[in-house]
Design a protein around this motif. Structure first.
Motif, short mmCIF file in Angstrom:
data_model
loop_
_atom_site.label_atom_id
_atom_site.label_comp_id
_atom_site.label_asym_id
_atom_site.label_seq_id
_atom_site.Cartn_x
_atom_site.Cartn_y
_atom_site.Cartn_z
N SER A 283 -53.15 5.66 -12.77
CA SER A 283 -51.93 5.06 -13.31
C SER A 283 -51.07 6.14 -13.97
O SER A 283 -51.61 7.05 -14.61
CB SER A 283 -52.26 3.98 -14.33
OG SER A 283 -53.04 2.96 -13.77
N PRO A 284 -49.74 6.07 -13.82
CA PRO A 284 -48.88 7.04 -14.52
C PRO A 284 -49.14 6.99 -16.02
O PRO A 284 -49.23 5.92 -16.62
CB PRO A 284 -47.47 6.56 -14.18
CG PRO A 284 -47.61 5.80 -12.90
CD PRO A 284 -48.96 5.14 -12.98
N MET A 285 -49.26 8.15 -16.63
CA MET A 285 -49.57 8.22 -18.05
C MET A 285 -48.51 7.51 -18.90
O MET A 285 -48.81 6.99 -19.98
CB MET A 285 -49.71 9.67 -18.49
CG MET A 285 -50.95 10.37 -17.96
SD MET A 285 -52.48 9.61 -18.55
CE MET A 285 -52.40 9.99 -20.30
N ALA A 286 -47.27 7.50 -18.43
CA ALA A 286 -46.20 6.87 -19.20
C ALA A 286 -46.45 5.39 -19.41
O ALA A 286 -45.96 4.80 -20.38
CB ALA A 286 -44.85 7.08 -18.50
N THR A 287 -47.22 4.76 -18.51
CA THR A 287 -47.47 3.32 -18.65
C THR A 287 -48.41 3.01 -19.81
O THR A 287 -48.63 1.84 -20.14
CB THR A 287 -48.05 2.74 -17.35
OG1 THR A 287 -49.28 3.39 -17.03
CG2 THR A 287 -47.07 2.93 -16.19
N LEU A 288 -48.96 4.03 -20.44
CA LEU A 288 -49.76 3.81 -21.65
C LEU A 288 -48.93 3.14 -22.75
O LEU A 288 -49.48 2.44 -23.61
CB LEU A 288 -50.30 5.14 -22.18
CG LEU A 288 -51.73 5.54 -21.80
CD1 LEU A 288 -52.01 6.94 -22.32
CD2 LEU A 288 -52.75 4.55 -22.33
N GLU A 289 -47.62 3.36 -22.73
CA GLU A 289 -46.80 2.79 -23.80
C GLU A 289 -46.85 1.27 -23.80
O GLU A 289 -46.83 0.65 -24.86
CB GLU A 289 -45.35 3.27 -23.67
CG GLU A 289 -44.50 2.84 -24.85
CD GLU A 289 -43.08 3.40 -24.81
OE1 GLU A 289 -42.31 3.06 -25.72
OE2 GLU A 289 -42.74 4.15 -23.88
N GLU A 290 -46.90 0.66 -22.61
CA GLU A 290 -46.97 -0.80 -22.54
C GLU A 290 -48.24 -1.34 -23.20
O GLU A 290 -48.25 -2.43 -23.75
CB GLU A 290 -46.89 -1.28 -21.09
CG GLU A 290 -45.49 -1.31 -20.51
CD GLU A 290 -45.10 -0.01 -19.84
OE1 GLU A 290 -45.56 1.07 -20.30
OE2 GLU A 290 -44.32 -0.05 -18.86
#
Length: 833
Positions: free
Chosen positions: A563-570
């Motif tokens: 998974s793209p690391m940026a999706t950790l924010e969700e």
């Protein structure tokens, strides 16, 4: 020759006059007229017979019963997929008691006004009320043909209209100006049916417009052309004599319907209130346990996938526990909707699975007989994205994705447990129950509360097995017993109902609803949405512990490998904001008061301010949520969230707002969370209550006390540097903004404004004395900027520039999400009359 022409002309005129008189008297053979008008059309027998003319694309109604009331309601068979606009699949619109009334060559569809009545045997008294209030004409039809008291009308334009109010919904949500385009509308033949007691017609409706808004652009393939299906139902009303309305009591936990009865003696209340409920009778009212004459059956939408469908059916079936407690056997049942059934058909109580582009509220709606309050159809709408949000919350709490290893089952178990509760909750609305937001403080006594997952702390880990309760609640059994108990013949019903109420009061059960819980400035300390525990402050402290553990454990393992690391924010958002609802609950303790829907003589607590010690405990817990140490995002987490990956645009509702462009703003979450706490603490209504409570009882905290304690915890606390110092300066600014807004607010008590103004001046004095002592450039700038803000307020008052702080990602329904609109609120849309 001229005389012959005159004579011929006179004969022709005479023939035409005679023919017109014959038509007017009804002596003309209408068989030829009716048959010619419907030649080639398919006749569909049923409640209101009609003809479908496939060549002309028209529907003709055959009307024979005039001045006979029936129920009419439109609905949406297919929606547009936007929670924000609210035009969901299966949405019910307002029901109307209507009748056909003929006047010459016109037939009017007239709605009776049942909000104002005269329950009297005197027809003149009834007439006086009828003629005092307006009725509504829904349509006017021209008579095409008639025979033996039957008339034929072209109803095509009636069914090709926007009866569900889609144009208004699009306009209300600022999505553009649209209109119906008849050239792009047609009847939807698979759902045009006629039955002995109801007539169902469905049409494909297209709206056209320019400059469609963002919500439409998200969900409509060509946003200037919005096509949906609208459904129209004509339903035979039950015989009035066969249903006995049950009186409403505010303590009963049931939704009321009401009307004015102008035949009421002056010594009695003119407004009559009854509960809404399904018709349910025991086969043997004298038996302790009896089967029902006709059970209440709910049908599950087969479009819901497994294991979701089974979870929803299990949760819905919980209601049979309440009916069993009321002495019924198998009176409430859940079945899968038959393949040949139309979910819009009034004969089916439906649980419908609805898809939207964004997650949103679920609804429990009802079609009600406005004359009596009898529920004729229950309709539940469950948004499919809700379960994904519940799974996301569980993911943030316990997930540890490892390549090649199975993920914990705890996440799906929690999500399905929530679905069971959600299904029971929404079905409860369609049985006549409103929200009971005090139940969470009483051992989760009702599924009609909004439950926050109850997370347990095990050492330094989090555990979800007790996140949601199982089964129907003790309070729910009380409400069902009040509404549906079938008393034996000879029972004094009022006495029996009063006993049900007094028994639950003795057991220590409570009922308080939306008016006491939803407003941010409301006062009851234990009535709230998505809270837990008997003490709001103690539970907030526990929530902050859970939040800390979740943030301490937060890592890249919260998302699957790849998974793209940026999706950790969700995943981060619901963990960082995990305390948001308990914070709101705790704020209500300050300036709060305990009360009930007490009736004279029932022994319930009427009104009692929250004690000083509890208010001080709540303030301490609230101020702990804005400590910089609690607000900083762990450094290891900041290093895990890059700007968004290509093709993975963030949903702005699901991530933090910021001021740093593409990069994750490390100060944005702190500003949002602290701003939330301070907005709740300095709610204008709460500020006025603090003034009045201290005037009556000097032992209780005052507004001045609250402000001074907040100053001590923020502005006047030790200065810090670095990230923590920057967060503390953000908190300070927010404190000042909130006090200035109180001082400038013309809607609160003048003394509350006066105190806020005093405290602004006192802070000014403190800042003036402190700024010269500061050597740190950041703190010196901070103090000077605050002085400038105060100066601007002094010069411009309410017109001073106040920068709106960053707000948290949308919260409800359950963190984060889309806050209700008007429907609802979750709520019992179309039920509360």
């Amino acid at each position: 020759m001229k005389k012959s022409l005159i004579l011929l002309y006179a004969v022709i005129i005479g023939f035409q006059v005679a023919l017109a008189q014959k038509k007017a008297s009804g002596t003309e053979s209408a068989a030829s007229s009716l048959s010619s008008a419907t030649q080639g059309a398919e006749r569909m027998e049923g409640f209101i017979p009609f003809y479908w003319d496939a060549k002309k694309g028209k529907i003709f109604l055959e009307i024979s019963r005039f001045d006979t009331e029936f129920l009419y309601y439109p609905s949406l068979a297919s929606g547009i997929g936007s929670n924000d606009i609210g035009l969901d699949r299966g949405r019910l619109s307002q029901e109307h008691v209507v009748k056909f009334q003929r006047s010459g060559n016109k037939v009017l569809l007239i709605e009776s006004n049942y909000a104002y009545r005269a329950i009297s045997k005197d027809p003149l008294e009834q007439q006086a009320v009828t003629e005092s209030f307006a009725q509504s004409v829904h349509w006017g039809f021209e008579v095409m043909a008639e025979e033996n008291g039957k008339v034929l009308v072209d109803a095509t334009n009636f069914f090709i209209q926007d009866a569900a109010g889609a144009v208004q919904a699009i306009s209300r949500t600022k999505q553009g100006n649209f209109r119906i385009d008849p050239s792009r509308c047609a009847f939807y033949l698979p759902h045009i049916k006629n039955f002995p007691q109801n007539t169902e017609v469905e049409a494909t409706i297209t709206l056209v417009g320019d400059q469609p808004g963002g919500y439409l652009q998200e969900v409509v393939p060509t946003p200037t052309m919005v096509t949906m299906r609208q459904h129209y139902s004509f339903v035979q009303l039950p015989e009035l004599e066969t249903y006995k309305p049950r009186v409403f009591d505010p303590r009963s936990g049931m939704i009321p319907m009401q009307y004015f009865d102008y035949a009421t003696p002056v010594s009695e209340p003119i407004i009559k209130r009854f509960i809404i409920r399904h018709r349910l009778e025991k086969k043997d009212p004298t038996a302790t346990v009896s089967e029902a004459v006709k059970p209440i059956v709910y049908y599950m939408d087969p479009g819901a996938p497994e294991p979701i469908r089974s979870a929803l059916m299990e949760g819905t079936a919980w209601w049979n526990q309440a009916f069993e407690a009321a002495g019924y056997k198998d009176a409430f049942q859940v079945k899968l909707l038959p393949a040949d059934a139309d979910p819009m058909d009034v004969r089916y109580n439906i649980i419908q699975w609805v898809h939207r582009s964004t997650r949103g509220w679920s609804y429990g709606s009802s079609i009600i007989d406005p004359r009596t309050g009898e529920i004729l159809k229950g309709k539940v709408t469950l948004g499919s994205l809700r379960v994904r949000q519940d799974f996301l919350i569980a993911q943030g709490l316990v997930a540890a994705y490892e390549e090649g290893k199975p993920v914990s089952e705890a996440m799906m178990k929690m999500a399905l447990a929530r679905l069971r509760q959600l299904a029971a909750h929404e079905v409860g609305h369609t049985l006549g129950l409103p929200h009971n937001y005090i139940a969470s403080t009483n051992d989760r006594a009702s599924v009609m509360d909004y439950p926050h997952p109850l997370v347990d702390i095990k050492g330094n880990n989090l555990e979800l097995s007790n996140a949601y309760a199982t089964g129907i609640g003790e309070w729910d059994k009380v409400a069902i017993n009040y509404a549906y108990q079938d008393f034996p013949k000879g029972t004094e019903e009022k006495t029996a109902l009063d006993k049900i109420l007094s028994d639950y009061i003795k057991k220590g059960l409570y009922f308080l609803s939306d008016q006491d819980a939803r407003p941010e400035g409301s006062a009851h300390p234990t009535t709230h949405l998505w809270d837990n525990g008997k003490s709001a402050a103690e539970e907030l402290n526990r929530m902050m512990q859970i939040r800390k553990i979740a943030l301490d454990h937060f890592s890249e393992k919260k998302i699957p490998v790849g998974s793209p690391m940026a999706t950790l924010e969700e995943v981060l958002v619901p963990m960082y904001m995990f305390h948001r609802y308990q914070t709101e609950a705790t704020a209500k303790v300050i300036g709060g008061a305990f009360y009930t829907y007490a009736a004279r003589g029932d022994g319930q607590k009427i009104y009692e301010p929250v004690s000083a010690s509890d208010q001080k405990q709540a303030l301490t817990a609230l101020l702990a949520t804005i400590k910089p140490e609690a607000l900083v995002v762990p450094d290891k987490v900041l290093k895990l969230i890059p700007p968004r990956a290509f093709g993975y645009d963030a949903n702005p509702r699901e991530v933090f707002k910021g001021r740093t462009g593409l990069t994750f703003d490390p100060l944005g979450p702190a500003e949002a969370a602290a701003g939330m706490t301070l907005r709740l603490l300095f709610n204008p209504e709460r500020a006025s209550r603090l003034v009045s409570q201290q005037a009556i009882d000097s032992s209780l905290p005052s507004l001045a006390d609250i402000i001074e304690n907040t100053y001590a915890a923020t502005w006047k606390s030790n200065t810090q540097n670095g990230y923590t110092g920057e967060v503390s300066r953000i908190v300070n600014n927010l404190v000042l903004k909130n006090i200035i807004q109180l001082a400038a607010n013309k809607n609160i008590s003048e003394q509350a404004r006066a105190i806020a103004n005093l405290k602004v001046n006192e802070l000014k004095t403190w800042l003036s004395a402190s700024v010269g002592k500061q050597t740190d450039v950041n703190w010196k700038a901070h103090y000077l900027f605050a002085l400038n803000q105060i100066s601007e307020y002094e010069q411009k008052g309410a017109e001073s520039t106040v920068v709106t702080p960053l707000t948290p990602p949308d919260g409800a329904p359950i963190d984060p999400g889309y806050e209700w609109l008007d429907m609802d609120m979750c709520s019992w849309e179309n039920s509360s009359r």
